[in-house]
Design an enzyme around this catalytic site. Structure first.
Site, PDB file in Angstrom:
ATOM      1  N   GLU A 120      29.583   7.131  25.144  1.00  0.00           N
ATOM      2  CA  GLU A 120      28.608   6.284  25.837  1.00  0.00           C
ATOM      3  C   GLU A 120      27.247   6.963  25.691  1.00  0.00           C
ATOM      4  OE1 GLU A 120      28.571   3.475  27.676  1.00  0.00           O
ATOM      5  OE2 GLU A 120      30.696   2.924  27.787  1.00  0.00           O
ATOM      6  N   HIS A 167      29.222   3.349  22.381  1.00  0.00           N
ATOM      7  CA  HIS A 167      28.755   2.382  23.366  1.00  0.00           C
ATOM      8  C   HIS A 167      27.484   2.938  24.013  1.00  0.00           C
ATOM      9  CE1 HIS A 167      32.347  -0.393  23.875  1.00  0.00           C
ATOM     10  NE2 HIS A 167      32.823   0.540  23.070  1.00  0.00           N
ATOM     11  N   GLU A 188      24.214  -3.641  23.246  1.00  0.00           N
ATOM     12  CA  GLU A 188      24.056  -2.186  23.184  1.00  0.00           C
ATOM     13  C   GLU A 188      23.399  -1.799  21.857  1.00  0.00           C
ATOM     14  OE1 GLU A 188      27.974  -0.679  24.172  1.00  0.00           O
ATOM     15  OE2 GLU A 188      27.983  -1.763  26.077  1.00  0.00           O
ATOM     16  N   HIS A 219      29.867  -4.298  21.765  1.00  0.00           N
ATOM     17  CA  HIS A 219      29.150  -5.033  22.806  1.00  0.00           C
ATOM     18  C   HIS A 219      27.749  -5.326  22.289  1.00  0.00           C
ATOM     19  CE1 HIS A 219      32.008  -3.450  26.131  1.00  0.00           C
ATOM     20  NE2 HIS A 219      32.366  -4.649  25.731  1.00  0.00           N
TER      21      HIS A 219
END
Length: 414
Positions: free
Chosen positions: A377, A301, A179, A176
């Site tokens: 994350e 992420h 990020e 992504h």
């Protein structure tokens, strides 16, 4: 309500025409505001209404709260609809451009690559090339595919000459585009593997054949870096003229089943025209499928601060779920000792975040049977992390990786 929407439709169209004529090359997000909303009835209608006026509306959250980025033109409408739906909102960032400016400060070129700034794709690739030249007997540049705009998906293989049949550990980050902390942290981890004098990290380096890719969506990352900080997708062009697909909704596992959109103009979660429609995911999957002895697959992420295991769209548990949880807990315990930061999980995304199908982690587990598969994350707020604190998360991640491989070895995975 209908008359309110008509009024704002006309006003917003006028403002957008003026804005289009005067927009600068880099989207500043001046006076864009982030609100935190307590989840409740009417939330999805609020989001859908905002997206009707501005496809680029950003939102993210968990089971309790949602954060949404609103342009200054749409603030009155947002507040009106939220109040009517009796949704509890809180203004948490008054001007998002201030956070962007913090991230865009680069050190002098002569200082070289560092972990107190964010760098564009070419600088990251130059760092990988420099490392391969400094450590020619341990490392080599590897290409795991290509991008729509012709960039390589470039990584570094770290494989000290100790055992020809080592287990393979694969790391991907930056899928992504917005990020930014993930490519930065991944290059930090590479540096630790190559330069640390800590015997535990040296042992971790020598135990595995590492394949590490800091940015597997290079076009999207470059676009986020140069033009639009909140860009998330690839940069392919759809037939209707909209750009990009979400590369973590484009893998051939339960494609479009949960948490993905079939609308090409969706700014966040368009899953693509078909599974592996994006050259990035297609060629990356081919590289992964060609790896022998792939034992671990790690995706980075941000910024939910949690550890996830397969499958992201299910609360049912895979056959070695208990082992993954035990290994994951040990990993988080190692990381906690660094900065005393607690992560949620480990668990599936469906259990502690939201259901999402078509992601890389789930495809790797399903199609390759890879035993150790995780998504970390990392920390941050609204995809922002101060550049001078990159090493803080880098040290944390290094210890998390050490905890992961230590406990996995205790359980007999290698």
């Amino acid at each position: 309500m209908e008359s309110l929407l008509v009024k704002f439709s006309l006003l917003y169209l006028f403002i957008q025409c003026v804005h289009t004529a005067t927009v600068s090359k880099y989207k500043s997000y001046k006076d864009f505001k982030i609100y935190s909303i307590q989840n409740g009835n009417g939330l999805q209608r609020l989001i859908d209404t905002m997206k009707e006026f501005d496809e680029s509306v950003f939102y993210s959250g968990n089971r309790n709260t949602t954060q949404i980025l609103i342009s200054p033109d749409l603030v009155p409408m947002f507040e009106e609809i939220a109040a009517e739906a009796k949704l509890e909102t809180k203004l948490v960032v008054d001007d998002y451009s201030g956070l962007i400016e913090i991230e865009r400060v680069l050190p002098p070129r002569k200082s070289g690559f560092s972990w107190n700034a964010y760098y564009d794709v070419n600088d990251i690739y130059r760092y990988l090339s420099n490392m391969s030249q400094q450590y020619p007997t341990w490392t080599e540049l590897v290409v795991a595919g290509k991008s729509y705009e012709g960039r390589q998906i470039l990584g570094l293989r770290i494989n000290t000459p100790t055992d020809p049949d080592k287990p393979v550990m694969f790391i991907e980050s930056g899928i992504h585009a917005r990020e930014w902390i993930t490519p930065a942290t991944t290059t930090y981890f590479i540096n630790q593997l190559l330069t640390s004098s800590d015997p535990d990290i040296i042992a971790m380096r020598e135990k595995f054949d590492w394949h590490i890719f800091p940015t597997v969506n290079p076009d999207g990352y470059h676009h986020s870096y140069k033009y639009d900080r909140m860009w998330r997708k690839t940069r392919s062009k759809s037939e209707n003229g909209c750009y990009g697909a979400d590369p973590n909704r484009n893998w051939d596992y339960n494609w479009l089943k949960h948490g993905a959109s079939n609308r090409p103009c969706d700014y966040q979660t368009y899953g693509g025209a078909k599974p592996f429609s994006e050259v990035e995911t297609r060629t990356l999957s081919e590289y992964i499928a060609g790896l022998e002895n792939l034992t671990g697959y790690i995706a980075f992420h941000s910024d939910a601060q949690m550890l996830l295991v397969p499958y992201s769209d299910s609360v049912e548990h895979i056959d070695n779920y208990d082992d993954l949880i035990q290994i994951g807990k040990t990993s988080l315990e190692y990381g906690y000792k660094v900065n005393k930061e607690k992560y949620d999980g480990p668990a599936t995304a469906a259990e502690i975040l939201y259901k999402a199908s078509g992601g890389s982690m789930d495809w790797v587990r399903y199609s390759q049977g890879t035993p150790l598969v995780y998504t970390y994350e990392l920390r941050g707020v609204y995809f922002h992390w101060p550049p001078w604190r990159i090493s803080e998360q880098g040290d944390e991640v290094t210890q998390m990786m050490l905890g992961l491989v230590t406990e996995a070895q205790n359980l007999g995975y290698f």
